[in-house]
Write a protein that holds these residues in place. Structure first.
Motif, short mmCIF file in Angstrom:
data_model
loop_
_atom_site.label_atom_id
_atom_site.label_comp_id
_atom_site.label_asym_id
_atom_site.label_seq_id
_atom_site.Cartn_x
_atom_site.Cartn_y
_atom_site.Cartn_z
N GLY A 34 0.82 -1.20 0.00
CA GLY A 34 0.00 0.00 0.00
C GLY A 34 0.86 1.25 0.00
N ALA A 35 1.95 1.22 0.75
CA ALA A 35 2.85 2.37 0.81
C ALA A 35 3.58 2.56 -0.51
N GLU A 36 3.81 1.48 -1.25
CA GLU A 36 4.51 1.54 -2.53
C GLU A 36 3.60 1.97 -3.68
N LEU A 37 2.30 1.84 -3.50
CA LEU A 37 1.38 2.11 -4.60
C LEU A 37 1.40 3.59 -4.96
N ASP A 38 1.73 3.85 -6.19
CA ASP A 38 1.76 5.21 -6.72
C ASP A 38 0.45 5.43 -7.46
N PRO A 39 -0.40 6.34 -6.99
CA PRO A 39 -1.68 6.57 -7.66
C PRO A 39 -1.55 6.93 -9.14
N ASN A 40 -0.40 7.44 -9.55
CA ASN A 40 -0.19 7.80 -10.94
C ASN A 40 0.26 6.61 -11.79
N ALA A 41 0.76 5.57 -11.14
CA ALA A 41 1.20 4.34 -11.84
C ALA A 41 1.01 3.16 -10.90
N PRO A 42 -0.25 2.79 -10.63
CA PRO A 42 -0.54 1.79 -9.60
C PRO A 42 -0.32 0.34 -10.00
N ALA A 43 -0.13 0.05 -11.27
CA ALA A 43 -0.17 -1.32 -11.76
C ALA A 43 0.69 -2.33 -11.00
N PRO A 44 1.99 -2.11 -10.81
CA PRO A 44 2.77 -3.18 -10.19
C PRO A 44 2.29 -3.54 -8.78
N ALA A 45 2.17 -2.58 -7.93
CA ALA A 45 1.75 -2.85 -6.55
C ALA A 45 0.30 -3.29 -6.50
N ALA A 46 -0.55 -2.72 -7.33
CA ALA A 46 -1.97 -3.05 -7.31
C ALA A 46 -2.21 -4.51 -7.67
N GLY A 47 -1.48 -5.01 -8.64
CA GLY A 47 -1.63 -6.41 -9.02
C GLY A 47 -1.27 -7.36 -7.89
N GLU A 48 -0.16 -7.08 -7.23
CA GLU A 48 0.25 -7.93 -6.10
C GLU A 48 -0.72 -7.79 -4.94
N LEU A 49 -1.18 -6.57 -4.69
CA LEU A 49 -2.17 -6.35 -3.63
C LEU A 49 -3.44 -7.15 -3.89
N ALA A 50 -3.92 -7.12 -5.12
CA ALA A 50 -5.14 -7.86 -5.46
C ALA A 50 -4.95 -9.35 -5.22
N ALA A 51 -3.82 -9.88 -5.64
CA ALA A 51 -3.54 -11.30 -5.45
C ALA A 51 -3.47 -11.66 -3.97
N MET A 52 -2.78 -10.83 -3.19
CA MET A 52 -2.67 -11.10 -1.75
C MET A 52 -4.01 -11.01 -1.05
N LEU A 53 -4.79 -10.00 -1.39
CA LEU A 53 -6.11 -9.85 -0.77
C LEU A 53 -7.00 -11.03 -1.12
N HIS A 54 -6.89 -11.53 -2.34
CA HIS A 54 -7.67 -12.69 -2.76
C HIS A 54 -7.30 -13.91 -1.91
N THR A 55 -6.01 -14.11 -1.72
CA THR A 55 -5.54 -15.24 -0.91
C THR A 55 -5.96 -15.09 0.54
N VAL A 56 -5.80 -13.91 1.10
CA VAL A 56 -6.19 -13.66 2.49
C VAL A 56 -7.68 -13.91 2.66
N ALA A 57 -8.48 -13.42 1.72
CA ALA A 57 -9.93 -13.57 1.82
C ALA A 57 -10.31 -15.05 1.87
N GLY A 58 -9.80 -15.83 0.95
CA GLY A 58 -10.13 -17.25 0.92
C GLY A 58 -9.64 -18.00 2.13
#
Length: 115
Positions: A34-58
């Motif tokens: 979350g600290a690494e996510l750059d709102p102007n270029a969110p793709a790299p961190a956002a992709g990993e965040l989505a994957a981690m949140l998916h795993t945590v949720a399940g």
């Protein structure tokens, strides 16, 4: 109880313990991304965040952390919506990042208390 049932429940208890022990480092990684996510270029961190949140949720739902799992799933879904648009306002990213920070903070205090 049959031996196979006993083995199954022993394995499930072991996996539950493993999830609980790993949760602090998972939360640390979510916070770091979350600290690494750059709102102007969110793709790299956002992709990993989505994957981690998916795993945590399940995993959380599987191991009895219902509120934690539901919150992680909601964050993942909102993140995936943000990721689908070519242009997202920085304020929308900031709002989502604040939600992530609150999630991590509350989960660190008591992951079972999230509702």
């Amino acid at each position: 109880m049959h031996a196979a049932d006993q083995q199954f429940f022993a394995r499930l208890a072991s996996l539950n313990d493993s999830f609980a022990r790993g949760l602090p480092s998972t939360l640390d990684r979510l916070a770091a991304l979350g600290a690494e996510l750059d709102p102007n270029a969110p793709a790299p961190a956002a992709g990993e965040l989505a994957a981690m949140l998916h795993t945590v949720a399940g995993s959380a739902l599987t191991f009895g952390y219902r509120g934690l799992g539901q919150h992680a799933r909601a964050l993942e879904q909102r993140l995936r919506v943000l990721m689908t648009f070519d242009a997202v306002a920085a304020s929308d990213w900031s709002t989502w990042l604040a939600e992530l920070a609150r999630f991590v903070e509350h989960a660190r205090l008591d992951p079972h208390a999230l509702s």
